[in-house]
Design a protein around this motif. Structure first.
Motif, PDB file in Angstrom:
ATOM      1  N   HIS A 139       0.839  -1.201   0.000  1.00  0.00           N
ATOM      2  CA  HIS A 139       0.000   0.000   0.000  1.00  0.00           C
ATOM      3  C   HIS A 139       0.880   1.261   0.000  1.00  0.00           C
ATOM      4  CE1 HIS A 139      -2.953   2.975   1.337  1.00  0.00           C
ATOM      5  NE2 HIS A 139      -3.877   2.117   0.961  1.00  0.00           N
ATOM      6  N   PRO A 140       0.453   2.318  -0.747  1.00  0.00           N
ATOM      7  CA  PRO A 140       1.266   3.545  -0.815  1.00  0.00           C
ATOM      8  C   PRO A 140       1.537   4.214   0.546  1.00  0.00           C
ATOM      9  CG  PRO A 140      -0.665   3.672  -2.282  1.00  0.00           C
ATOM     10  CD  PRO A 140      -0.719   2.340  -1.631  1.00  0.00           C
ATOM     11  N   MET A 141       0.760   3.874   1.578  1.00  0.00           N
ATOM     12  CA  MET A 141       1.062   4.443   2.908  1.00  0.00           C
ATOM     13  C   MET A 141       2.429   3.990   3.440  1.00  0.00           C
ATOM     14  SD  MET A 141      -2.252   4.295   5.408  1.00  0.00           S
ATOM     15  CE  MET A 141      -1.539   5.116   6.834  1.00  0.00           C
ATOM     16  N   PHE A 142       2.971   2.891   2.862  1.00  0.00           N
ATOM     17  CA  PHE A 142       4.200   2.305   3.410  1.00  0.00           C
ATOM     18  C   PHE A 142       5.341   2.429   2.394  1.00  0.00           C
ATOM     19  CE2 PHE A 142       0.571  -0.393   4.942  1.00  0.00           C
ATOM     20  CZ  PHE A 142       0.445   0.243   6.172  1.00  0.00           C
ATOM     21  N   PRO A 143       6.149   3.487   2.502  1.00  0.00           N
ATOM     22  CA  PRO A 143       7.195   3.712   1.496  1.00  0.00           C
ATOM     23  C   PRO A 143       8.224   2.579   1.418  1.00  0.00           C
ATOM     24  CG  PRO A 143       7.296   5.368   3.264  1.00  0.00           C
ATOM     25  CD  PRO A 143       6.055   4.578   3.501  1.00  0.00           C
ATOM     26  N   HIS A 144       8.425   1.841   2.517  1.00  0.00           N
ATOM     27  CA  HIS A 144       9.374   0.713   2.490  1.00  0.00           C
ATOM     28  C   HIS A 144       8.629  -0.631   2.484  1.00  0.00           C
ATOM     29  CE1 HIS A 144      12.763   3.337   4.447  1.00  0.00           C
ATOM     30  NE2 HIS A 144      12.350   3.789   3.284  1.00  0.00           N
ATOM     31  N   ARG A 145       7.358  -0.620   2.078  1.00  0.00           N
ATOM     32  CA  ARG A 145       6.454  -1.777   2.210  1.00  0.00           C
ATOM     33  C   ARG A 145       6.338  -2.137   3.713  1.00  0.00           C
ATOM     34  NH1 ARG A 145       8.177  -6.597  -1.257  1.00  0.00           N
ATOM     35  NH2 ARG A 145      10.294  -5.997  -0.823  1.00  0.00           N
ATOM     36  N   ILE A 146       5.633  -3.204   4.033  1.00  0.00           N
ATOM     37  CA  ILE A 146       5.432  -3.483   5.460  1.00  0.00           C
ATOM     38  C   ILE A 146       5.131  -4.958   5.708  1.00  0.00           C
ATOM     39  CG2 ILE A 146       2.912  -3.113   5.703  1.00  0.00           C
ATOM     40  CD1 ILE A 146       4.167  -0.967   8.036  1.00  0.00           C
ATOM     41  N   ASN A 147       5.449  -5.442   6.918  1.00  0.00           N
ATOM     42  CA  ASN A 147       5.044  -6.770   7.382  1.00  0.00           C
ATOM     43  C   ASN A 147       3.662  -6.622   8.015  1.00  0.00           C
ATOM     44  OD1 ASN A 147       7.646  -8.421   7.078  1.00  0.00           O
ATOM     45  ND2 ASN A 147       8.351  -6.600   8.166  1.00  0.00           N
ATOM     46  N   VAL A 148       2.797  -7.609   7.796  1.00  0.00           N
ATOM     47  CA  VAL A 148       1.390  -7.488   8.227  1.00  0.00           C
ATOM     48  C   VAL A 148       1.061  -8.617   9.207  1.00  0.00           C
ATOM     49  CG1 VAL A 148      -1.003  -7.402   7.408  1.00  0.00           C
ATOM     50  CG2 VAL A 148       0.848  -6.645   5.895  1.00  0.00           C
TER      51      VAL A 148
ATOM     52  N   ILE B  45      -1.694 -14.950  16.345  1.00  0.00           N
ATOM     53  CA  ILE B  45      -1.494 -14.113  15.149  1.00  0.00           C
ATOM     54  C   ILE B  45      -1.331 -14.932  13.872  1.00  0.00           C
ATOM     55  CG2 ILE B  45      -0.439 -12.230  16.456  1.00  0.00           C
ATOM     56  CD1 ILE B  45       2.301 -13.018  15.318  1.00  0.00           C
ATOM     57  N   LEU B  46      -1.668 -14.283  12.755  1.00  0.00           N
ATOM     58  CA  LEU B  46      -1.342 -14.782  11.419  1.00  0.00           C
ATOM     59  C   LEU B  46      -0.440 -13.736  10.784  1.00  0.00           C
ATOM     60  CD1 LEU B  46      -4.819 -16.055  10.151  1.00  0.00           C
ATOM     61  CD2 LEU B  46      -2.906 -17.445  10.984  1.00  0.00           C
ATOM     62  N   ILE B  47       0.467 -14.199   9.934  1.00  0.00           N
ATOM     63  CA  ILE B  47       1.514 -13.294   9.442  1.00  0.00           C
ATOM     64  C   ILE B  47       1.586 -13.291   7.919  1.00  0.00           C
ATOM     65  CG2 ILE B  47       4.023 -12.886   9.470  1.00  0.00           C
ATOM     66  CD1 ILE B  47       3.437 -15.053  12.079  1.00  0.00           C
ATOM     67  N   TRP B  48       1.766 -12.068   7.393  1.00  0.00           N
ATOM     68  CA  TRP B  48       2.128 -11.893   5.991  1.00  0.00           C
ATOM     69  C   TRP B  48       3.423 -11.086   5.991  1.00  0.00           C
ATOM     70  CZ3 TRP B  48       0.288 -13.627   1.334  1.00  0.00           C
ATOM     71  CH2 TRP B  48       0.846 -13.034   0.194  1.00  0.00           C
ATOM     72  N   GLU B  49       4.517 -11.713   5.566  1.00  0.00           N
ATOM     73  CA  GLU B  49       5.802 -11.023   5.635  1.00  0.00           C
ATOM     74  C   GLU B  49       6.129 -10.258   4.366  1.00  0.00           C
ATOM     75  OE1 GLU B  49       9.420 -12.930   6.790  1.00  0.00           O
ATOM     76  OE2 GLU B  49       8.384 -14.136   8.267  1.00  0.00           O
ATOM     77  N   ARG B  50       6.654  -9.064   4.573  1.00  0.00           N
ATOM     78  CA  ARG B  50       7.191  -8.286   3.447  1.00  0.00           C
ATOM     79  C   ARG B  50       8.253  -9.124   2.722  1.00  0.00           C
ATOM     80  NH1 ARG B  50      10.871  -3.044   4.838  1.00  0.00           N
ATOM     81  NH2 ARG B  50      11.969  -4.671   5.966  1.00  0.00           N
TER      82      ARG B  50
ATOM     83  N   ALA C 103       8.191 -11.965   1.473  1.00  0.00           N
ATOM     84  CA  ALA C 103       8.158 -13.427   1.646  1.00  0.00           C
ATOM     85  C   ALA C 103       6.746 -13.986   1.498  1.00  0.00           C
ATOM     86  CB  ALA C 103       8.726 -13.809   3.014  1.00  0.00           C
ATOM     87  N   GLY C 104       5.730 -13.204   1.894  1.00  0.00           N
ATOM     88  CA  GLY C 104       4.350 -13.693   1.857  1.00  0.00           C
ATOM     89  C   GLY C 104       3.965 -14.375   3.155  1.00  0.00           C
ATOM     90  N   TYR C 105       3.016 -15.304   3.071  1.00  0.00           N
ATOM     91  CA  TYR C 105       2.507 -15.987   4.266  1.00  0.00           C
ATOM     92  C   TYR C 105       3.611 -16.874   4.864  1.00  0.00           C
ATOM     93  CZ  TYR C 105      -0.386 -19.016   7.177  1.00  0.00           C
ATOM     94  OH  TYR C 105      -0.926 -19.711   8.228  1.00  0.00           O
ATOM     95  N   THR C 106       3.868 -16.722   6.165  1.00  0.00           N
ATOM     96  CA  THR C 106       4.837 -17.610   6.840  1.00  0.00           C
ATOM     97  C   THR C 106       4.212 -18.194   8.100  1.00  0.00           C
ATOM     98  OG1 THR C 106       5.834 -15.740   8.030  1.00  0.00           O
ATOM     99  CG2 THR C 106       6.917 -16.416   5.996  1.00  0.00           C
ATOM    100  N   LEU C 107       4.779 -19.301   8.551  1.00  0.00           N
ATOM    101  CA  LEU C 107       4.219 -20.012   9.711  1.00  0.00           C
ATOM    102  C   LEU C 107       4.533 -19.323  11.034  1.00  0.00           C
ATOM    103  CD1 LEU C 107       5.014 -23.697   8.650  1.00  0.00           C
ATOM    104  CD2 LEU C 107       2.808 -22.510   8.583  1.00  0.00           C
ATOM    105  N   ALA C 108       5.566 -18.487  11.031  1.00  0.00           N
ATOM    106  CA  ALA C 108       5.946 -17.779  12.261  1.00  0.00           C
ATOM    107  C   ALA C 108       6.846 -16.611  11.890  1.00  0.00           C
ATOM    108  CB  ALA C 108       6.696 -18.721  13.191  1.00  0.00           C
TER     109      ALA C 108
END
Ligand SMILES: N[C@@H](CCC[C@H](N)C(=O)O)C(=O)O
Length: 288
Positions: free
Chosen positions: A188-197, A210-215, A217-222
């Motif tokens: 999203h344009p709000m994040f100039p360096h992208r972001i982990n979610v 928690i569930l994770i979406w890594e900058r 890398a995508g979906y990760t288990l931890a």
């Protein structure tokens, strides 16, 4: 030991470690993608590269599987600390590591016959300042701020623990939801360096799932830094105590946040395999 690698995981978040001094080629964005690919390379959620440091005992570069460089990684730091200990790069159990996101202290807290199985990391401070994260937000701290994506509006809470994170509170955690929206939020344009979610659900004063979406890398288990980020946001919002367990699909990490926002993480780490990158793989990497 030329082109020697060690692949390990922290709660199913897997990395392989390379030593720059033993590598016969230079890593670049494209060959990192090849090495991290599960079909054409070793396959991993990222690469940890041991480099020299003049500020700490060891230096570490962290690469995402898309070839980008991350400032910090919690699981990556525990995996790297285990590698340093298991492969006799250090005789002590406690040492400092310089990352792009600051210097951290790691300590092997459980070992058997010279093999580390649990590592504690003092991860540094949680930072809520919007500019430092960075997040383009009209408030000095981006807490409960609406983020509009294609068919959803989320309230986001942003924090840096050396790398940037966006925590979204949910009543129910649905894997399909983070798989559907993770990439759009990350980019999203709000994040100039992208972001982990992270999507986070409070279970009790001491437990968050928690569930994770890594900058990159995508979906990760931890994710260690994601756990630290979620814990910091929960404490900031008064939703939990300062000592808490972060439950992820791959397992649980224990996090403490002190009064000055210093974060401490403790968790398991396991080796999967070690070996040498083959000459054929290196030849392919050199063409990229
Ligand atoms: N898996 C990691 C986080 C790795 C870095 C992240 N993808 C980023 O780009 O910041 C962890 O355990 O913290």
């Amino acid at each position: 030991m030329q082109n020697f690698f060690v692949k390990s995981h922290g709660l199913g978040n897997d990395y392989f470690v390379l030593n720059e001094a033993e590598l016969s080629f230079k890593l670049n964005e494209k060959n990192i993608q090849l090495l991290c690919d599960v079909h054409y390379g070793i396959g991993s959620d990222g690469i940890l590269l041991k480099v020299p440091s003049d500020k700490a005992d060891f230096g570490l570069k962290i690469y995402n599987p898309d070839g980008s460089e991350a400032e910090k990684s919690g699981n990556g730091l525990r995996i790297f600390a285990k590698y340093l200990y298991d492969y006799s790069h250090t005789s002590g159990k406690k040492f400092t590591i310089e990352t792009l996101g600051g210097i951290v202290t790691a300590e092997v807290t459980r070992e058997t016959k010279g093999i580390a199985s649990q590592v504690k990391v003092d991860m540094g401070k949680a930072i809520f300042d919007s500019h430092q994260i960075p997040v383009t937000c009209d408030s000095p701290e981006c807490l409960d701020h609406p983020l509009n994506i294609v068919d959803e509006t989320y309230l986001i809470n942003c924090v840096s623990v050396g790398n940037p994170h966006c925590v979204i509170l949910r009543d129910r955690l649905v894997e399909g939801e983070i798989l559907k929206h993770g990439s759009e939020i990350e980019n999203h344009p709000m994040f100039p360096h992208r972001i982990n979610v992270q999507f986070a659900k409070v279970i009790s004063r001491n437990e968050v799932e928690i569930l994770i979406w890594e900058r990159g890398a995508g979906y990760t288990l931890a994710s260690g830094s994601s756990s630290c980020a979620v814990a910091a946001v929960m404490v900031k919002k008064g939703l939990t105590d300062r000592v808490l367990s972060l439950k992820m699909p791959g397992g649980t990490l224990h996090i403490e946040i002190d009064e000055d926002w210093n974060i401490r993480m403790i968790g398991e780490v396991r080796e999967i395999a070690s070996g040498y990158l083959s000459d054929e793989l290196i030849a392919d990497a050199l063409c990229l």
